[in-house]
Design a protein around this motif. Structure first.
Motif, PDB file in Angstrom:
ATOM      1  N   PRO A 230      38.797  31.312  37.381  1.00  0.00           N
ATOM      2  CA  PRO A 230      39.160  30.195  36.501  1.00  0.00           C
ATOM      3  C   PRO A 230      39.005  30.512  35.009  1.00  0.00           C
ATOM      4  CG  PRO A 230      37.878  29.394  38.362  1.00  0.00           C
ATOM      5  CD  PRO A 230      37.833  30.896  38.432  1.00  0.00           C
ATOM      6  N   ALA A 231      38.087  31.422  34.646  1.00  0.00           N
ATOM      7  CA  ALA A 231      37.916  31.732  33.221  1.00  0.00           C
ATOM      8  C   ALA A 231      39.158  32.433  32.666  1.00  0.00           C
ATOM      9  CB  ALA A 231      36.672  32.608  33.020  1.00  0.00           C
ATOM     10  N   VAL A 232      39.652  33.423  33.398  1.00  0.00           N
ATOM     11  CA  VAL A 232      40.888  34.097  32.950  1.00  0.00           C
ATOM     12  C   VAL A 232      42.049  33.107  33.004  1.00  0.00           C
ATOM     13  CG1 VAL A 232      42.546  35.942  33.444  1.00  0.00           C
ATOM     14  CG2 VAL A 232      40.095  36.389  33.666  1.00  0.00           C
ATOM     15  N   ALA A 233      42.119  32.329  34.092  1.00  0.00           N
ATOM     16  CA  ALA A 233      43.212  31.360  34.227  1.00  0.00           C
ATOM     17  C   ALA A 233      43.202  30.374  33.059  1.00  0.00           C
ATOM     18  CB  ALA A 233      43.101  30.622  35.563  1.00  0.00           C
ATOM     19  N   PHE A 234      42.020  29.958  32.624  1.00  0.00           N
ATOM     20  CA  PHE A 234      41.945  29.028  31.497  1.00  0.00           C
ATOM     21  C   PHE A 234      42.529  29.688  30.242  1.00  0.00           C
ATOM     22  CE2 PHE A 234      39.860  27.330  27.730  1.00  0.00           C
ATOM     23  CZ  PHE A 234      40.154  25.976  27.864  1.00  0.00           C
ATOM     24  N   ASP A 235      42.159  30.934  29.997  1.00  0.00           N
ATOM     25  CA  ASP A 235      42.666  31.636  28.820  1.00  0.00           C
ATOM     26  C   ASP A 235      44.193  31.753  28.873  1.00  0.00           C
ATOM     27  OD1 ASP A 235      41.937  32.748  26.420  1.00  0.00           O
ATOM     28  OD2 ASP A 235      41.894  34.797  27.207  1.00  0.00           O
ATOM     29  N   LEU A 262      40.950  20.487  32.448  1.00  0.00           N
ATOM     30  CA  LEU A 262      41.786  21.635  32.813  1.00  0.00           C
ATOM     31  C   LEU A 262      40.952  22.689  33.535  1.00  0.00           C
ATOM     32  CD1 LEU A 262      44.403  23.243  32.773  1.00  0.00           C
ATOM     33  CD2 LEU A 262      43.870  23.950  30.420  1.00  0.00           C
ATOM     34  N   ARG A 263      39.745  22.970  33.024  1.00  0.00           N
ATOM     35  CA  ARG A 263      38.859  23.954  33.694  1.00  0.00           C
ATOM     36  C   ARG A 263      38.582  23.515  35.139  1.00  0.00           C
ATOM     37  NH1 ARG A 263      36.442  23.941  28.572  1.00  0.00           N
ATOM     38  NH2 ARG A 263      36.619  25.968  27.532  1.00  0.00           N
ATOM     39  N   ALA A 264      38.342  22.199  35.322  1.00  0.00           N
ATOM     40  CA  ALA A 264      38.035  21.691  36.675  1.00  0.00           C
ATOM     41  C   ALA A 264      39.246  21.857  37.596  1.00  0.00           C
ATOM     42  CB  ALA A 264      37.606  20.218  36.587  1.00  0.00           C
ATOM     43  N   THR A 265      40.431  21.579  37.073  1.00  0.00           N
ATOM     44  CA  THR A 265      41.648  21.741  37.898  1.00  0.00           C
ATOM     45  C   THR A 265      41.844  23.200  38.286  1.00  0.00           C
ATOM     46  OG1 THR A 265      42.714  19.815  36.936  1.00  0.00           O
ATOM     47  CG2 THR A 265      44.183  21.490  37.844  1.00  0.00           C
ATOM     48  N   LEU A 266      41.634  24.098  37.339  1.00  0.00           N
ATOM     49  CA  LEU A 266      41.808  25.527  37.641  1.00  0.00           C
ATOM     50  C   LEU A 266      40.774  25.972  38.676  1.00  0.00           C
ATOM     51  CD1 LEU A 266      42.491  26.749  33.999  1.00  0.00           C
ATOM     52  CD2 LEU A 266      44.165  26.563  35.855  1.00  0.00           C
ATOM     53  N   GLY A 274      42.140  34.701  43.849  1.00  0.00           N
ATOM     54  CA  GLY A 274      42.570  34.285  42.521  1.00  0.00           C
ATOM     55  C   GLY A 274      42.913  32.805  42.444  1.00  0.00           C
ATOM     56  N   VAL A 275      43.450  32.409  41.290  1.00  0.00           N
ATOM     57  CA  VAL A 275      43.804  31.007  41.037  1.00  0.00           C
ATOM     58  C   VAL A 275      45.312  30.853  41.239  1.00  0.00           C
ATOM     59  CG1 VAL A 275      43.821  29.178  39.300  1.00  0.00           C
ATOM     60  CG2 VAL A 275      41.899  30.799  39.406  1.00  0.00           C
TER      61      VAL A 275
END
Ligand SMILES: C[S@@+](CC[C@H](N)C(=O)[O-])C[C@H]1O[C@@H](n2cnc3c(N)ncnc32)[C@H](O)[C@@H]1O
Length: 289
Positions: A230-235, A262-266, A274-275
């Motif tokens: 999720p951290a990469v996905a957020f970026d 958004l972080r919670a959804t990811l 992966g996401v």
């Protein structure tokens, strides 16, 4: 726009798009090129099969970005070649570097607006584009220009475009997360945007008006990938234009809360590898009349 070759005064008809793709969007997609190459891998496998590039084909790749599809085409066109065209200098630099690293000698890249660039007439057997043709200010003019570059008759066009926004969880889930309890702001109804060729009646009409026939649509439903965690996905998602635009309309506190949602959804879309989000595209195939 700082073109790599002399283009003439009328060479860019998409200045607003060029400012974005040759600016923040190009920088973002270059920084995350590995994720964006992996993003639509299952869609891309279907696209590559549909493109069906033959050994002697000369291939034009419109809106090639960092050039994954151009390099795929060059590898298939062993006795031909592939030219990738894009608005973004930064993405094209990445594409050239990767091509050199992979030892490809039959691939080249050009910074140009495919809507108006004067391609040599009838100089390609096939034009491919993965998610690169939804952003033309004048789509009929753009596809007519591309058609002029294709062998006549019978030159092939193979596009991958997004289906309607409401069939694409990768965007609806993000927009809903950012909106929270507020109404989701309406997306652009017309003009250049990622869903502008989603309606087969509209896209088919544009291609017919631009001189194409035998137009077909193939439904592709496969997940898309936003990164290993999720951290990469957020970026990745935070840097998309639609996210930037939605956050820009909020005050600082609202923007912080929207990003937390958004972080919670990811995180809720994290799978073992992966996401992922559900996604639907069309493969559009056509031939030049
Ligand atoms: C969503 S990205 C897709 C990039 C690449 N095809 C891929 O699948 O990774 C859209 C691309 O189309 C390019 N593009 C948009 N309008 C264009 C135009 N008028 N002429 C050439 N390229 C264009 C952008 O610069 C951007 O790289």
């Amino acid at each position: 726009m700082d073109m790599a070759e002399p283009q003439g005064a009328a060479a860019c008809a998409n200045a607003e798009q060029a400012a974005e793709w040759d600016g923040p969007a190009g920088a973002h997609r270059t920084r995350h090129a590995a994720v964006f190459d992996a993003e639509a891998r299952p869609h891309n496998e279907r696209f590559r099969a549909a493109a069906g590039v033959s050994a002697r084909d000369r291939v034009l790749d419109v809106g090639c970005g960092t050039g994954q599809t151009t390099r795929d085409a060059a590898r298939a066109a062993v006795d031909g070649n592939a030219l990738g065209v894009d608005l973004s200098a930064q993405m094209l630099d990445h594409a050239r570097r990767r091509s050199r690293e992979e030892g490809l000698t039959n691939v080249s890249f050009l910074q140009a607006d495919a809507q108006v660039h004067r391609f040599p007439a009838a100089s390609f057997e096939v034009c491919i584009s993965r998610f690169g043709t939804m952003f033309f200010a004048d789509p009929v003019a753009a596809f007519s220009n591309i058609g002029h570059a294709l062998r006549r008759p019978g030159g092939r066009l193979v596009l991958m475009v997004w289906q309607a926004r409401d069939r694409n969880e990768w965007t609806t889930a993000v927009r809903e997360a950012l909106a929270g309890d507020n109404p989701v702001p309406p997306p652009p109804a017309e003009g250049p945007h990622p869903f502008s060729l989603a309606d087969p009646a509209v896209a088919g009409g544009i291609l017919a008006a631009a001189g194409f026939a035998e137009i077909s649509f193939t439904d592709v439903r496969e997940p898309i990938y936003y990164g290993p965690d999720p951290a990469v996905a957020f970026d990745v998602v935070r840097g998309l234009r639609s996210t930037r635009d939605l956050l820009a309309g909020l005050d600082a506190g609202e923007a912080d809360r929207a990003q937390d949602r958004l972080r919670a959804t990811l995180a809720a879309h994290q799978a073992a590898d992966g996401v992922f989000f559900d996604a639907r595209s069309w493969i559009i195939a056509a031939r030049r009349r």
